[in-house]
Write a protein that holds these residues in place. Structure first.
Motif, PDB file in Angstrom:
ATOM      1  N   GLY A  21     -26.717 -34.556  42.879  1.00  0.00           N
ATOM      2  CA  GLY A  21     -26.828 -35.456  44.009  1.00  0.00           C
ATOM      3  C   GLY A  21     -27.673 -34.809  45.092  1.00  0.00           C
ATOM      4  N   TYR A  41     -22.569 -32.151  51.584  1.00  0.00           N
ATOM      5  CA  TYR A  41     -22.755 -33.469  50.963  1.00  0.00           C
ATOM      6  C   TYR A  41     -21.865 -34.457  51.699  1.00  0.00           C
ATOM      7  N   GLN A  80     -20.051 -30.681  41.368  1.00  0.00           N
ATOM      8  CA  GLN A  80     -19.633 -31.964  40.789  1.00  0.00           C
ATOM      9  C   GLN A  80     -18.430 -32.521  41.537  1.00  0.00           C
ATOM     10  N   VAL A  83     -19.416 -33.968  44.959  1.00  0.00           N
ATOM     11  CA  VAL A  83     -20.089 -35.270  44.855  1.00  0.00           C
ATOM     12  C   VAL A  83     -19.090 -36.359  44.482  1.00  0.00           C
TER      13      VAL A  83
END
Length: 204
Positions: A21, A41, A80, A83
Motif C-alpha cells: 500500500g 499509513y 500487512q 494496511v
C-alpha cells in the motif's frame, strides 16, 4: 557551556508506494548522526490506539531474504497488518545485529556456523546479547501524534522501553511469523535466553 544540540531531529517526509500500500516515510536523525525512519499509513486522532511495530534493521533478513532469522518475515507481516487495520506506524531503527553492526553480525553468524547460539556468539565477540536502544521511539511517536499503541512484538524489552518513555500500550499483539527449519534454533534461543514470547509449541 551547555550543549543545546537537540538529541533527536525530525527531517522530512514523502510518499512511499509499496506492494502493500502507499505509506509515508518520515526521516529522523540522532545528534550522533544515526538515521532512522518511520512508515505511517492512514490517519488517526491523538487518543486512538494505533498499531505499531518497532523493527530493528536486518539487512540479511529484510533485504537479502535470509531464513536464518524471522526479521524479514516479521517486517512484511507488520506492514500487512497495518494496511489491513487501515492505519499504523512502523518505526525502522538502524541498529543492525541487535546493535553490534553488520560486519560484527557476520562474524557472529560464522561463530553460529561452528555451533554457538546467537547469544553465545555476541558474548564471544565482547558484546552484550542485545545492545539495542529505543529512546528515539518516544520522540518519533510524539512527532507522529501517537500516544496510545497496539504493539506488535514478541519482545517484552520493547514494551518496557515504550512504557518507560511514557507511551501507553493498550495491547500487545504477538507476531509469530516466519518460522523456518533454518531459524528454529535461533528463535528457541531468543525465547529461552532473551525472554521473547514466541509460541513454544511452534518450536517443537
Amino acid at each position: 557551556m551547555t550543549d543545546n544540540t537537540p538529541q533527536f531531529e525530525y527531517v522530512s517526509a514523502a510518499k512511499l508506494p509499496t506492494r502493500f500500500g502507499e505509506f509515508r516515510i518520515h526521516g529522523f536523525v540522532e545528534a550522533s548522526g544515526q538515521e532512522h525512519v518511520a512508515l505511517t499509513y492512514g490517519d488517526w486522532q491523538a487518543d486512538e490506539a494505533v498499531p505499531i511495530r518497532i523493527h530493528s534493521e536486518c539487512l540479511t533478513g529484510d533485504s537479502l531474504f535470509s531464513t536464518r532469522c524471522d526479521c524479514g518475515f516479521q517486517l512484511e507481516r507488520a506492514l500487512q497488518n497495518i494496511v489491513e487495520h487501515g492505519k499504523g506506524v512502523l518505526l525502522y531503527l538502524r541498529q543492525e545485529g541487535r546493535g553490534i553492526g553488520l560486519l560484527n553480525k557476520i562474524k557472529a553468524y560464522q561463530l553460529q556456523d561452528t555451533g554457538m547460539d546467537t547469544v553465545e556468539a555476541n558474548l564471544h565477540l565482547g558484546f552484550d546479547a542485545d545492545l539495542r536502544e529505543y529512546s528515539i521511539c518516544g520522540f518519533m511517536l510524539d512527532t507522529l501524534n501517537v500516544k496510545n499503541v497496539i504493539l506488535m512484538t514478541n519482545n517484552p524489552r520493547k514494551a518496557k522501553a515504550l512504557e518507560d518513555l511514557g507511551v501507553n500500550i493498550i495491547e500487545r499483539k504477538p507476531i509469530d511469523h516466519g518460522l523456518t527449519e533454518q531459524n528454529k534454533g535461533y528463535l528457541k534461543t531468543k525465547t529461552e535466553k532473551l525472554g521473547h514470547l514466541f509460541d513454544p509449541h511452534l518450536l517443537k
